[in-house]
Design a protein around this motif. Structure first.
Motif, PDB file in Angstrom:
ATOM      1  N   GLU A 195       0.855  -1.181   0.000  1.00  0.00           N
ATOM      2  CA  GLU A 195       0.000   0.000   0.000  1.00  0.00           C
ATOM      3  C   GLU A 195       0.892   1.232   0.000  1.00  0.00           C
ATOM      4  OE1 GLU A 195      -2.763  -0.221   3.199  1.00  0.00           O
ATOM      5  OE2 GLU A 195      -3.456  -2.237   2.689  1.00  0.00           O
ATOM      6  N   LEU A 196       1.089   1.831  -1.166  1.00  0.00           N
ATOM      7  CA  LEU A 196       2.044   2.930  -1.310  1.00  0.00           C
ATOM      8  C   LEU A 196       1.431   4.303  -1.091  1.00  0.00           C
ATOM      9  CD1 LEU A 196       4.179   1.804  -4.386  1.00  0.00           C
ATOM     10  CD2 LEU A 196       4.413   1.199  -1.981  1.00  0.00           C
ATOM     11  N   VAL A 197       0.102   4.377  -1.013  1.00  0.00           N
ATOM     12  CA  VAL A 197      -0.604   5.656  -0.868  1.00  0.00           C
ATOM     13  C   VAL A 197      -0.191   6.565  -2.039  1.00  0.00           C
ATOM     14  CG1 VAL A 197      -1.298   7.456   0.761  1.00  0.00           C
ATOM     15  CG2 VAL A 197      -0.455   5.260   1.633  1.00  0.00           C
ATOM     16  N   ASP A 198       0.471   7.688  -1.764  1.00  0.00           N
ATOM     17  CA  ASP A 198       0.860   8.618  -2.838  1.00  0.00           C
ATOM     18  C   ASP A 198       2.354   8.539  -3.170  1.00  0.00           C
ATOM     19  OD1 ASP A 198      -1.742   9.658  -3.042  1.00  0.00           O
ATOM     20  OD2 ASP A 198      -1.376  11.012  -1.357  1.00  0.00           O
ATOM     21  N   GLN A 199       3.039   7.532  -2.682  1.00  0.00           N
ATOM     22  CA  GLN A 199       4.490   7.440  -2.887  1.00  0.00           C
ATOM     23  C   GLN A 199       4.832   6.826  -4.247  1.00  0.00           C
ATOM     24  OE1 GLN A 199       4.805   5.163   0.811  1.00  0.00           O
ATOM     25  NE2 GLN A 199       6.356   6.635   1.500  1.00  0.00           N
ATOM     26  N   THR A 200       5.889   7.383  -4.864  1.00  0.00           N
ATOM     27  CA  THR A 200       6.390   6.826  -6.118  1.00  0.00           C
ATOM     28  C   THR A 200       7.393   5.713  -5.806  1.00  0.00           C
ATOM     29  OG1 THR A 200       8.155   8.465  -6.236  1.00  0.00           O
ATOM     30  CG2 THR A 200       6.081   8.998  -7.345  1.00  0.00           C
ATOM     31  N   PHE A 201       7.677   4.855  -6.806  1.00  0.00           N
ATOM     32  CA  PHE A 201       8.574   3.733  -6.551  1.00  0.00           C
ATOM     33  C   PHE A 201       9.388   3.393  -7.788  1.00  0.00           C
ATOM     34  CE2 PHE A 201       5.051   1.634  -8.612  1.00  0.00           C
ATOM     35  CZ  PHE A 201       5.646   0.609  -9.338  1.00  0.00           C
ATOM     36  N   LYS A 202      10.439   2.613  -7.561  1.00  0.00           N
ATOM     37  CA  LYS A 202      11.252   2.031  -8.620  1.00  0.00           C
ATOM     38  C   LYS A 202      11.659   0.636  -8.182  1.00  0.00           C
ATOM     39  CE  LYS A 202      15.710   2.561 -11.017  1.00  0.00           C
ATOM     40  NZ  LYS A 202      16.917   3.411 -11.165  1.00  0.00           N
ATOM     41  N   VAL A 203      11.697  -0.311  -9.113  1.00  0.00           N
ATOM     42  CA  VAL A 203      12.166  -1.674  -8.817  1.00  0.00           C
ATOM     43  C   VAL A 203      13.542  -1.846  -9.452  1.00  0.00           C
ATOM     44  CG1 VAL A 203      11.761  -4.145  -9.098  1.00  0.00           C
ATOM     45  CG2 VAL A 203       9.827  -2.597  -8.709  1.00  0.00           C
ATOM     46  N   PRO A 247      12.855   8.134  -6.890  1.00  0.00           N
ATOM     47  CA  PRO A 247      11.562   7.670  -6.379  1.00  0.00           C
ATOM     48  C   PRO A 247      11.507   7.814  -4.861  1.00  0.00           C
ATOM     49  CG  PRO A 247      12.989   5.805  -6.794  1.00  0.00           C
ATOM     50  CD  PRO A 247      13.729   7.020  -7.294  1.00  0.00           C
ATOM     51  N   ASP A 248      10.291   7.839  -4.325  1.00  0.00           N
ATOM     52  CA  ASP A 248      10.140   7.881  -2.861  1.00  0.00           C
ATOM     53  C   ASP A 248      10.622   6.579  -2.232  1.00  0.00           C
ATOM     54  OD1 ASP A 248       8.922  10.437  -2.858  1.00  0.00           O
ATOM     55  OD2 ASP A 248       7.006   9.524  -3.425  1.00  0.00           O
ATOM     56  N   ILE A 249      10.377   5.474  -2.913  1.00  0.00           N
ATOM     57  CA  ILE A 249      10.765   4.161  -2.392  1.00  0.00           C
ATOM     58  C   ILE A 249      11.527   3.395  -3.466  1.00  0.00           C
ATOM     59  CG2 ILE A 249       9.975   1.969  -1.421  1.00  0.00           C
ATOM     60  CD1 ILE A 249       7.428   3.376  -0.543  1.00  0.00           C
ATOM     61  N   LEU A 250      12.694   2.858  -3.104  1.00  0.00           N
ATOM     62  CA  LEU A 250      13.462   1.999  -3.997  1.00  0.00           C
ATOM     63  C   LEU A 250      13.278   0.557  -3.549  1.00  0.00           C
ATOM     64  CD1 LEU A 250      15.507   1.616  -6.312  1.00  0.00           C
ATOM     65  CD2 LEU A 250      17.338   1.910  -4.619  1.00  0.00           C
ATOM     66  N   PHE A 251      12.696  -0.252  -4.419  1.00  0.00           N
ATOM     67  CA  PHE A 251      12.552  -1.675  -4.142  1.00  0.00           C
ATOM     68  C   PHE A 251      13.684  -2.433  -4.836  1.00  0.00           C
ATOM     69  CE2 PHE A 251       7.943  -0.471  -3.863  1.00  0.00           C
ATOM     70  CZ  PHE A 251       7.758  -0.794  -2.526  1.00  0.00           C
ATOM     71  N   GLY A 252      14.035  -3.574  -4.281  1.00  0.00           N
ATOM     72  CA  GLY A 252      15.052  -4.418  -4.886  1.00  0.00           C
ATOM     73  C   GLY A 252      14.560  -5.842  -5.019  1.00  0.00           C
ATOM     74  N   ILE A 253      15.079  -6.540  -6.008  1.00  0.00           N
ATOM     75  CA  ILE A 253      14.775  -7.956  -6.172  1.00  0.00           C
ATOM     76  C   ILE A 253      16.072  -8.678  -6.503  1.00  0.00           C
ATOM     77  CG2 ILE A 253      14.124  -7.630  -8.608  1.00  0.00           C
ATOM     78  CD1 ILE A 253      12.151 -10.007  -8.159  1.00  0.00           C
ATOM     79  N   VAL A 254      16.280  -9.854  -5.883  1.00  0.00           N
ATOM     80  CA  VAL A 254      17.540 -10.561  -6.063  1.00  0.00           C
ATOM     81  C   VAL A 254      17.338 -12.065  -5.846  1.00  0.00           C
ATOM     82  CG1 VAL A 254      18.228 -10.336  -3.624  1.00  0.00           C
ATOM     83  CG2 VAL A 254      19.992 -10.572  -5.379  1.00  0.00           C
ATOM     84  N   PRO A 255      18.017 -12.904  -6.630  1.00  0.00           N
ATOM     85  CA  PRO A 255      17.978 -14.347  -6.380  1.00  0.00           C
ATOM     86  C   PRO A 255      19.071 -14.729  -5.386  1.00  0.00           C
ATOM     87  CG  PRO A 255      19.142 -13.914  -8.437  1.00  0.00           C
ATOM     88  CD  PRO A 255      18.720 -12.575  -7.895  1.00  0.00           C
ATOM     89  N   PHE A 256      18.749 -15.675  -4.483  1.00  0.00           N
ATOM     90  CA  PHE A 256      19.739 -16.104  -3.494  1.00  0.00           C
ATOM     91  C   PHE A 256      19.410 -17.512  -3.038  1.00  0.00           C
ATOM     92  CE2 PHE A 256      21.212 -15.975   1.081  1.00  0.00           C
ATOM     93  CZ  PHE A 256      22.559 -16.080   0.788  1.00  0.00           C
ATOM     94  N   LYS A 257      20.326 -18.444  -3.304  1.00  0.00           N
ATOM     95  CA  LYS A 257      20.208 -19.832  -2.860  1.00  0.00           C
ATOM     96  C   LYS A 257      18.868 -20.458  -3.239  1.00  0.00           C
ATOM     97  CE  LYS A 257      23.565 -19.546   0.915  1.00  0.00           C
ATOM     98  NZ  LYS A 257      23.832 -19.745   2.365  1.00  0.00           N
ATOM     99  N   GLY A 258      18.501 -20.314  -4.517  1.00  0.00           N
ATOM    100  CA  GLY A 258      17.303 -20.965  -5.020  1.00  0.00           C
ATOM    101  C   GLY A 258      16.004 -20.235  -4.766  1.00  0.00           C
ATOM    102  N   GLN A 259      16.060 -19.102  -4.097  1.00  0.00           N
ATOM    103  CA  GLN A 259      14.873 -18.304  -3.823  1.00  0.00           C
ATOM    104  C   GLN A 259      15.029 -16.910  -4.429  1.00  0.00           C
ATOM    105  OE1 GLN A 259      12.121 -20.351  -2.431  1.00  0.00           O
ATOM    106  NE2 GLN A 259      11.928 -18.692  -0.947  1.00  0.00           N
ATOM    107  N   TRP A 260      13.893 -16.256  -4.673  1.00  0.00           N
ATOM    108  CA  TRP A 260      13.898 -14.852  -5.062  1.00  0.00           C
ATOM    109  C   TRP A 260      13.406 -14.033  -3.880  1.00  0.00           C
ATOM    110  CZ3 TRP A 260      15.477 -12.469  -9.578  1.00  0.00           C
ATOM    111  CH2 TRP A 260      15.870 -13.329 -10.620  1.00  0.00           C
ATOM    112  N   TYR A 261      14.064 -12.899  -3.648  1.00  0.00           N
ATOM    113  CA  TYR A 261      13.698 -12.038  -2.530  1.00  0.00           C
ATOM    114  C   TYR A 261      13.405 -10.626  -3.034  1.00  0.00           C
ATOM    115  CZ  TYR A 261      15.465 -15.776   0.444  1.00  0.00           C
ATOM    116  OH  TYR A 261      15.655 -16.981   1.060  1.00  0.00           O
ATOM    117  N   PHE A 262      12.383 -10.020  -2.440  1.00  0.00           N
ATOM    118  CA  PHE A 262      11.957  -8.673  -2.816  1.00  0.00           C
ATOM    119  C   PHE A 262      11.771  -7.848  -1.542  1.00  0.00           C
ATOM    120  CE2 PHE A 262       8.606  -5.540  -3.234  1.00  0.00           C
ATOM    121  CZ  PHE A 262       8.901  -4.889  -4.416  1.00  0.00           C
ATOM    122  N   GLY A 263      12.168  -6.578  -1.606  1.00  0.00           N
ATOM    123  CA  GLY A 263      11.965  -5.703  -0.453  1.00  0.00           C
ATOM    124  C   GLY A 263      12.437  -4.294  -0.745  1.00  0.00           C
ATOM    125  N   THR A 264      12.457  -3.467   0.279  1.00  0.00           N
ATOM    126  CA  THR A 264      12.997  -2.120   0.115  1.00  0.00           C
ATOM    127  C   THR A 264      14.519  -2.207   0.122  1.00  0.00           C
ATOM    128  OG1 THR A 264      12.861  -1.766   2.515  1.00  0.00           O
ATOM    129  CG2 THR A 264      11.013  -0.984   1.181  1.00  0.00           C
TER     130      THR A 264
END
Length: 320
Positions: A79-87, A126-143
């Motif tokens: 729920e980002l409300v009015d915040q901008t983002f980038k992945v 952006p107001d929020i920078l999200f990241g995504i990365v693979p690690f040990k067979g899993q994908w992880y997403f977060g700020t």
């Protein structure tokens, strides 16, 4: 931004280092996280990535899955409300050819995940920078919080000393001595021009300094003031230091003007044991026997090299 995640926070840290810094980086990682790696570290420890010269950034994990598609199905919960983002696809160094994801595919992954986030995407600032990365067979997403190279700003200071350690080494040594700065009292009783003091103060660590040479104490105070930090530095021999500290950092004198004899080395280490529970010693000489004679146990160590040819090296020795 509202996070719909009540589990214990977990983080992934992206790390990088030069070949000559491998040993130093590994020691810092062991101190901060209890393990070492070349690329990524997953931990429940929340460390400001700007503390370390080797950490590129910190991913605060929000979602995980076996594939990018699983991540994409979860991100609509944000729920980002009015915040901008980038992945951002987090680049990992030193992967094998089979593991590498090419630039074009990285952009596809960013777009696929970003498309499912309810909010306004913005590529610049952006107001929020999200990241995504693979690690040990899993994908992880977060700020994702990128590291700021604070130590670079400290390289140019009004007072210099030819044998002073680099700001990069000083910053790593502070982390090795003080993995968790909460409520910790630290001293640098042979502080020279204050390279260690400046790095520690920039992290908000409670540290004081002293040196028996009035000229270097004056230089240390000037350097601290120049960077707008507030630190106490006294003209005092280590034998005169009173009180007790959780940790001490000692760069043993080695240049011609202040070369310490074996007897003086023992005196310094012996007083360090008197005033601190944990001591990190930097030395260009073999000092194990002196350290053990003073009653310390060597719990960890590394070699800090200068340049790929390793023409000059210091030992970093952790004592308790």
């Amino acid at each position: 931004m509202t996070i719909l995640n009540s589990q214990t926070p977990e983080y992934i840290y992206t790390c990088t280092h030069g070949l000559e810094e491998r040993s130093l980086c590994a020691l810092e990682q062991r101190a901060l996280f209890g393990e070492e790696t070349n690329n990524l570290i997953k931990s429940t420890r929340n460390v400001d990535p700007s503390r370390s010269p080797f950490i590129k950034g910190r991913l605060s994990i929000l979602f995980s899955g076996k594939s990018v598609q699983e991540i994409a199905k979860q991100v609509h919960q944000l729920e980002l409300v009015d915040q901008t983002f980038k992945v951002l696809y987090i680049k990992i160094n030193d992967l094998t050819n089979e593991q590498k994801i090419e630039f074009a595919e990285q952009r596809i992954i960013e777009k696929e995940v970003g498309w499912h986030i309810v909010g306004k995407a913005q590529m610049k600032n952006p107001d929020i920078l999200f990241g995504i990365v693979p690690f040990k067979g899993q994908w992880y997403f977060g700020t994702y919080l990128e590291s700021e190279s604070v130590w670079l700003k400290h390289m140019k200071k009004p007072q210099e000393y030819s044998t002073a350690i680099s700001t990069r080494l000083a910053r790593a040594v502070v982390n090795i001595a003080v993995p968790d700065p909460s409520g910790v009292r630290v001293i640098d009783p042979c502080c020279g021009i204050g390279t260690v003091l400046v790095e520690a103060l920039s992290m908000g660590i409670h540290i004081v300094g002293s040196d028996r040479n009035p000229l270097v104490v004056k230089g240390s105070r000037e350097n601290i003031t120049y960077f707008n930090y507030d630190g106490r530095v006294e003209v005092k021999d280590i034998a005169e230091v009173e009180g007790h500290y959780d940790a001490a950092i000692i760069d043993m004198p080695y240049n011609i003007a202040s070369l310490a004899t074996p007897e003086e080395q023992f005196t310094i280490i012996n007083h360090a044991r008197r005033i601190a529970d944990r001591v990190v010693i930097l030395t260009i000489e073999e000092m194990d026997e002196v350290i053990l004679m003073a009653g310390f146990t060597i719990v960890d160590r590394c070699a800090a090299h200068k340049g790929l040819k390793e023409l000059f090296s210091r030992q970093v020795i952790v004592c308790e």
